[in-house]
Write a protein that holds these residues in place. Structure first.
Motif, short mmCIF file in Angstrom:
data_model
loop_
_atom_site.label_atom_id
_atom_site.label_comp_id
_atom_site.label_asym_id
_atom_site.label_seq_id
_atom_site.Cartn_x
_atom_site.Cartn_y
_atom_site.Cartn_z
N ALA A 55 0.98 -1.33 -0.12
CA ALA A 55 0.04 0.07 0.15
C ALA A 55 0.80 1.33 -0.02
N LEU A 56 1.89 1.24 0.75
CA LEU A 56 2.89 2.34 0.85
C LEU A 56 3.58 2.47 -0.24
N ALA A 57 4.23 1.46 -1.12
CA ALA A 57 4.68 1.49 -2.47
C ALA A 57 3.89 1.88 -3.63
N ALA A 58 2.68 1.81 -3.50
CA ALA A 58 1.56 2.29 -4.44
C ALA A 58 1.82 3.90 -4.44
N VAL A 59 2.30 4.37 -3.47
CA VAL A 59 2.22 5.87 -3.18
C VAL A 59 3.54 6.34 -3.56
N ALA A 60 4.53 5.55 -3.58
CA ALA A 60 5.82 6.11 -3.78
C ALA A 60 6.74 5.71 -5.01
N ALA A 61 7.51 6.50 -5.32
CA ALA A 61 8.31 6.42 -6.74
C ALA A 61 9.13 5.23 -6.58
N ALA A 62 9.67 4.75 -5.36
CA ALA A 62 10.29 3.69 -5.45
C ALA A 62 10.49 3.31 -3.70
N ASP A 63 10.71 2.00 -3.66
CA ASP A 63 10.42 1.27 -2.50
C ASP A 63 11.56 0.42 -2.16
N ARG A 64 11.88 0.09 -1.00
CA ARG A 64 13.05 -1.10 -0.75
C ARG A 64 12.71 -1.52 0.76
N ARG A 65 12.85 -2.79 1.03
CA ARG A 65 12.63 -3.23 2.25
C ARG A 65 14.33 -3.75 2.83
N HIS A 66 14.48 -2.93 3.82
CA HIS A 66 15.79 -3.33 4.49
C HIS A 66 15.30 -4.48 5.64
N ARG A 67 16.63 -5.20 5.85
CA ARG A 67 16.35 -6.32 6.75
C ARG A 67 15.79 -5.80 8.07
N PRO A 68 14.94 -6.62 8.62
CA PRO A 68 14.36 -6.33 9.90
C PRO A 68 15.58 -6.21 10.96
N GLN A 69 15.34 -5.39 11.62
CA GLN A 69 16.31 -4.95 12.85
C GLN A 69 16.18 -5.99 14.07
N ASP A 70 17.32 -6.48 14.37
CA ASP A 70 17.31 -7.45 15.48
C ASP A 70 16.75 -6.62 16.73
N PRO A 71 16.15 -7.27 17.54
CA PRO A 71 15.27 -6.67 18.70
C PRO A 71 16.59 -6.03 19.58
N ARG A 72 17.60 -6.61 19.62
CA ARG A 72 18.80 -6.18 20.54
C ARG A 72 19.36 -4.74 20.03
N LEU A 73 18.87 -4.57 18.87
CA LEU A 73 19.35 -3.16 18.34
C LEU A 73 18.10 -2.22 18.20
N SER A 74 16.97 -2.50 17.84
CA SER A 74 16.02 -1.89 17.72
C SER A 74 15.48 -1.56 19.12
N GLY A 75 15.80 -2.25 20.17
CA GLY A 75 15.32 -1.84 21.70
C GLY A 75 13.96 -1.97 21.92
N ARG A 76 13.37 -2.90 20.82
CA ARG A 76 11.73 -3.36 21.17
C ARG A 76 11.93 -4.87 21.00
N PRO A 77 11.08 -5.26 21.98
CA PRO A 77 11.14 -7.00 22.05
C PRO A 77 10.15 -7.56 20.76
N GLU A 78 9.38 -6.77 20.22
CA GLU A 78 8.41 -7.32 19.30
C GLU A 78 8.95 -7.57 18.12
N TRP A 79 8.42 -8.84 17.40
CA TRP A 79 8.65 -9.05 15.89
C TRP A 79 8.77 -7.65 14.99
N MET A 80 9.87 -7.42 14.49
CA MET A 80 9.94 -6.20 13.32
C MET A 80 9.60 -7.09 12.25
N VAL A 81 8.56 -6.70 11.42
CA VAL A 81 8.04 -7.51 10.29
C VAL A 81 8.14 -6.71 9.07
N LEU A 82 8.40 -5.39 9.12
CA LEU A 82 8.72 -4.42 8.03
C LEU A 82 9.65 -3.43 8.42
N ASN A 83 10.94 -3.26 7.54
CA ASN A 83 11.75 -2.24 7.87
C ASN A 83 11.69 -1.75 6.41
#
Lengths: 115, 301
Positions: free
Chosen positions: B214-242
């Protein structure tokens, strides 16, 4: 710590430790603000608000990990006639290892474990 | 190494000069179109060193003269193990890129790119003029936004080690079948729990795909980075989109509106930016380009 936050821009959010806001499962933040509004009309208020809110953060407000995502996986990669020839992949590994170690190290609960 | 065609900048490093080794290098932050107006002034970069410009072929390179006793290959390798150094350098680099990007379309250069002299940088601008131009025209008038999505559950990913075995043992259902051995019961619960977690993971991943599309449809270009490790993001939840999205400045409101409609559907969405378009110029100008890298970024429409 970082060198140059003085670039004259204005920032409207006070600094806190993590730019990541606390988890908000129902971020319909305008929900209470429009008692009689039609569903269609309700969209006008928050439009652009999220971008404005997140925008204009001073450099040190940016989470390091978000920054490294971009600085280590994006940007123009040059090679050839450089002083440095650090392989790309090396840089990522080294930096992330440093990051992970630093995250782990100060955690006292880890050190107190019997195992 | 011996190329000192640039101004003889006397850097702070006059330390161990052995033979023909120059004591300074040229740290490159970004390349921008030669600005019609005034560029940024009085910038400081890595280690608080002033930033200057090298102009050539309608392009401007933003650089600092850096001492090679700290920015040579070996010192850099050591420094990259030091998180404080990495952070300061990354932020300084970012600060310069941001300031430049505000005045003109700018192509950030990857962290820690050091040339031996101004002459090499001028040569680069000459040789790669068309490449830089192409990159810059892609990003002109567009900014990068980041959207990260977290699944609500504070559990490890399916691939990871299951959270302590105690988790499976905490809820002891009353024994429905007396015949079932404790071991079997444990295994059954364990499997059910794994299945449930995998299901939740799949659901979250599917939602993330939806958000991204949905976001990519409004964007000129898009890219998915690797999800961040919880140790780096500081959040315990799953990161499912970066995700990273290159958005026309005229469509940012629309992008925000779409993002708002995606909220409250089981994922916690977090917006970052605007960024200089780091994620959309992951191009390799090296002689022997490994084309594995650029492929996932070429979503430009």
């Amino acid at each position: 710590m970082t060198t140059d936050p003085e670039d004259g821009r204005t920032f409207h959010r006070p600094p806190d430790l993590f730019p990541d806001r606390p988890s908000d499962p129902f971020p319909g933040r305008m929900a209470g603000a429009m008692p009689g509004a039609t569903p269609g009309g309700s969209r006008d208020a928050p439009r652009g608000a999220a971008l404005a809110e997140a925008g204009l953060l001073p450099p040190e407000r940016v989470a390091l990990v978000d920054l490294l995502d971009r600085l280590l996986a994006g940007g123009v990669v040059l090679s050839g006639d450089l002083v440095l020839s650090i392989a790309d992949i090396d840089l990522v590994r080294i930096s992330l290892r440093a990051l992970i170690m630093s995250v782990r190290e100060p955690d006292p609960t880890e050190r107190g474990r019997p195992d | 190494m011996a190329d000192t065609t640039g101004r003889a900048t006397t850097g702070p490093a006059t330390g161990p000069v052995n033979g023909a080794t120059a004591a300074t290098g040229v740290y490159l932050y970004a390349v921008a179109e030669e600005a019609t107006g005034a560029g940024p002034v009085d910038l400081t970069g890595v280690e608080g060193i002033p930033v200057r410009t090298i102009t050539r072929a309608g392009l401007v390179a933003y650089v600092s003269t850096v001492p090679l006793d700290r920015f040579g290959e070996e010192p850099l390798r050591r420094s990259l193990e030091d998180l404080d150094w990495v952070e300061e350098t990354a932020r300084a680099h970012h600060g310069v890129v941001e300031a430049v990007a505000e005045t003109a379309p700018a192509a950030p250069v990857r962290l820690a790119t050091v040339y031996s002299g101004d002459g090499q940088v001028r040569d680069l601008l000459d040789r790669r003029r068309d490449d830089f131009r192409a990159v810059l025209s892609q990003i002109a008038g567009r900014r990068e936004w980041g959207v990260k999505a977290y699944a609500g559950q504070a559990t490890s990913s399916p691939g990871g080690v299951p959270a302590a075995s105690g988790a499976a043992g905490t809820e002891r259902p009353e024994k429905s079948e007396e015949a079932e051995s404790p071991g079997k019961a444990y295994l059954r619960r364990r499997q059910a729990s794994l299945r449930g977690r995998e299901e939740r993971w799949r659901e979250a991943a599917a939602r993330a795909d939806h958000v991204h599309a949905a976001l990519a449809a409004v964007a000129a270009a898009d890219r998915r980075h690797r999800p961040q490790d919880p140790r780096l993001s500081g959040r315990p939840e799953w990161m499912v989109l970066n995700g990273a999205y290159l958005v026309e400045e005229g469509r940012e409101e629309e992008f925000a509106a779409v993002l708002d409609t995606l909220r409250g559907q089981g994922l916690d969405l977090q917006l970052t930016g605007p960024w200089a378009p780091y994620s959309f110029i992951a191009v390799d100008f090296g002689a022997e380009a490994e084309d594995t890298r650029a492929t996932d970024t070429e979503g430009t429409r």
